[in-house]
Design an enzyme around this catalytic site. Structure first.
Site, PDB file in Angstrom:
ATOM      1  N   ARG A  75       8.780   5.590   4.151  1.00  0.00           N
ATOM      2  CA  ARG A  75       7.550   4.882   4.540  1.00  0.00           C
ATOM      3  C   ARG A  75       7.462   4.691   6.043  1.00  0.00           C
ATOM      4  NH1 ARG A  75       7.970   0.175   0.128  1.00  0.00           N
ATOM      5  NH2 ARG A  75      10.178   0.756   0.343  1.00  0.00           N
ATOM      6  N   GLN A  76       8.580   4.902   6.742  1.00  0.00           N
ATOM      7  CA  GLN A  76       8.544   4.823   8.214  1.00  0.00           C
ATOM      8  C   GLN A  76       8.336   6.249   8.746  1.00  0.00           C
ATOM      9  OE1 GLN A  76      11.497   2.253  10.078  1.00  0.00           O
ATOM     10  NE2 GLN A  76      12.151   1.584   8.059  1.00  0.00           N
ATOM     11  N   HIS A 124       7.047  10.274  -0.023  1.00  0.00           N
ATOM     12  CA  HIS A 124       5.953   9.327   0.240  1.00  0.00           C
ATOM     13  C   HIS A 124       4.744  10.039   0.863  1.00  0.00           C
ATOM     14  CE1 HIS A 124       3.881   5.691   1.138  1.00  0.00           C
ATOM     15  NE2 HIS A 124       3.945   5.894   2.438  1.00  0.00           N
ATOM     16  N   ASP A 182      -4.342   2.785  -3.649  1.00  0.00           N
ATOM     17  CA  ASP A 182      -4.812   2.708  -2.261  1.00  0.00           C
ATOM     18  C   ASP A 182      -5.413   4.044  -1.854  1.00  0.00           C
ATOM     19  OD1 ASP A 182      -2.648   4.357  -1.612  1.00  0.00           O
ATOM     20  OD2 ASP A 182      -1.368   2.660  -1.082  1.00  0.00           O
ATOM     21  N   LYS A 185      -7.370  -1.183  -0.638  1.00  0.00           N
ATOM     22  CA  LYS A 185      -6.417  -2.282  -0.409  1.00  0.00           C
ATOM     23  C   LYS A 185      -6.276  -2.547   1.084  1.00  0.00           C
ATOM     24  CE  LYS A 185      -2.043  -1.150  -0.200  1.00  0.00           C
ATOM     25  NZ  LYS A 185      -0.674  -0.704  -0.546  1.00  0.00           N
ATOM     26  N   ASP A 203       7.602  -1.430  -4.888  1.00  0.00           N
ATOM     27  CA  ASP A 203       8.673  -2.133  -4.172  1.00  0.00           C
ATOM     28  C   ASP A 203       8.626  -3.612  -4.577  1.00  0.00           C
ATOM     29  OD1 ASP A 203      10.519  -3.132  -2.417  1.00  0.00           O
ATOM     30  OD2 ASP A 203       9.757  -2.090  -0.664  1.00  0.00           O
ATOM     31  N   GLY A 206       3.667  -6.154  -5.390  1.00  0.00           N
ATOM     32  CA  GLY A 206       2.428  -6.819  -4.991  1.00  0.00           C
ATOM     33  C   GLY A 206       1.208  -5.912  -5.120  1.00  0.00           C
TER      34      GLY A 206
HETATM   35  C1  R5P Z   1       2.461   2.438   0.034  1.00  0.00           C
HETATM   36  O1  R5P Z   1       1.816   3.199   0.734  1.00  0.00           O
HETATM   37  C2  R5P Z   1       3.196   2.900  -1.178  1.00  0.00           C
HETATM   38  O2  R5P Z   1       2.591   4.039  -1.748  1.00  0.00           O
HETATM   39  C3  R5P Z   1       3.279   1.790  -2.203  1.00  0.00           C
HETATM   40  O3  R5P Z   1       1.957   1.453  -2.607  1.00  0.00           O
HETATM   41  C4  R5P Z   1       3.940   0.572  -1.656  1.00  0.00           C
HETATM   42  O4  R5P Z   1       5.160   0.916  -1.035  1.00  0.00           O
HETATM   43  C5  R5P Z   1       4.212  -0.435  -2.762  1.00  0.00           C
HETATM   44  O5  R5P Z   1       4.784  -1.570  -2.194  1.00  0.00           O
HETATM   45  P1  R5P Z   1       4.749  -2.977  -2.941  1.00  0.00           P
HETATM   46  O6  R5P Z   1       5.188  -2.749  -4.345  1.00  0.00           O
HETATM   47  O7  R5P Z   1       5.733  -3.805  -2.136  1.00  0.00           O
HETATM   48  O8  R5P Z   1       3.351  -3.496  -2.846  1.00  0.00           O
END
Ligand code: R5P
Length: 311
Positions: A93-94, A127, A167, A191, A221, A224
């Protein structure tokens, strides 16, 4: 060809080896008293085509270091070709600078794996597809979608489905799944996230009323994103919301959040070794991607097509 495992996801590594009907390389990946990692390979790998299975999931830094040291040990043992099989590629994600004076850690990790001596990489649902380009060695990015689509057809195939991207960034992934589900219609959750770890649903693009929604994403993760999106979809009249997510990172109280959420079911894969909380949850179900990875490994070793796995 040989399969070796570090410690992050031994059940998956064993299942991949089982699919290929071969034992794991006899090796030890241990800790010294000061927690330094020590790898010892107890059999000859000279001239072999070796696949090292290691997800760089929690604890990400330890698991990454195990992978690097395994690769180094194999290189020094004269393996002919080393493939880093990283079902979950942490730090992904980074993948860009979110602000000034910040790192691009995904690129740094790609450099580390390459510099350690890997000749190829095999990952699942990176990702962002562009992360393949962070490696200057061949990188195969497998998709979990066929495994998910088969499960969705079997469980929910008789329902009025709507595929939902939680998203805007996930639309390509969602569209690919929708295509596999007889071109099911698509909706998008718009989102906005104010702070890391928090998410706020703003808008649903598409008419979800009376539809059984299948949300698809690469990572859950904190949970949320999905739990908020599930509630927003139900508020808009959806009949039910089920989530299919490749990588169950499920940090902290994520499983408890899912258990208390409006989600009907969370389906993850075993790219990351599931925690006891995930295994014990009535709402979480785990699909294996061992045959998918095993088949890709076989094809890489045979130098036959990997992409045709997804035709
Ligand atoms: C973000 O771009 C990823 O695709 C996931 O939507 C995100 O990492 C999910 O994170 P969390 O479960 O903490 O909302």
């Amino acid at each position: 060809m040989k399969i070796m495992a570090a410690n992050s996801n031994l059940p998956l590594a064993r299942a991949i080896a089982g699919y290929l009907e071969m034992p794991l390389v006899d090796a030890g990946v241990r800790r010294f008293a000061d927690e330094e990692i020590f790898v010892e390979i107890h059999e000859n790998v000279r001239g072999e085509d070796v696949f090292v299975v290691q997800s760089t999931s929690y604890p990400a830094n330890d698991n990454l270091m195990e992978l690097l040291i395994c690769i180094d040990a194999l290189k020094r043992a004269s393996a002919r070709r080393i493939t880093a099989v990283v079902p979950y590629f942490g730090y992904a994600r980074q993948d860009r600078k979110p602000g000034p004076r910040t790192p691009i850690s995904a690129k740094l990790v790609a450099n580390l794996i390459t510099e350690a001596g890997a000749d190829r990489v095999l990952a699942v649902d990176l990702h962002a597809g562009q992360i393949q380009g962070f490696f200057d060695i061949p990188t195969d990015n497998l998709f979990g979608a066929p495994v998910m689509a088969a499960d969705i057809q079997a469980r929910y195939g008789d329902k009025d489905l709507m595929v939902v991207s939680p998203d805007v960034g996930g639309v390509v992934r969602a569209r690919a799944l929708a295509k596999r589900l007889d071109n099911a219609p698509l909706a998008i959750v718009d989102k906005r996230r104010d702070r890391p770890g928090e998410s706020e649903v703003m808008n649903i693009i598409g008419d979800v009323s009376n539809r059984h929604c299948i949300m698809i994403d690469d990572i859950i993760d904190s949970g949320g994103t999905l739990c908020n999106a599930a509630q927003a979809l139900l508020d808009q009249g959806a009949a039910s919301v089920t989530a299919y997510i490749t990588h169950g990172v499920l940090s902290g109280g994520a499983v408890a959040r899912v258990n208390g959420s409006a989600l009907k079911e969370l389906v993850i894969t075993d790219s990351i070794k599931p925690t006891d909380a995930a295994k014990d949850s009535d709402k979480v179900r785990i699909l294996t991607i061992a045959p998918l990875i095993g088949e890709a490994v076989r094809r890489i070793a045979d130098e036959s097509s990997v992409s045709s796995l997804f035709d």
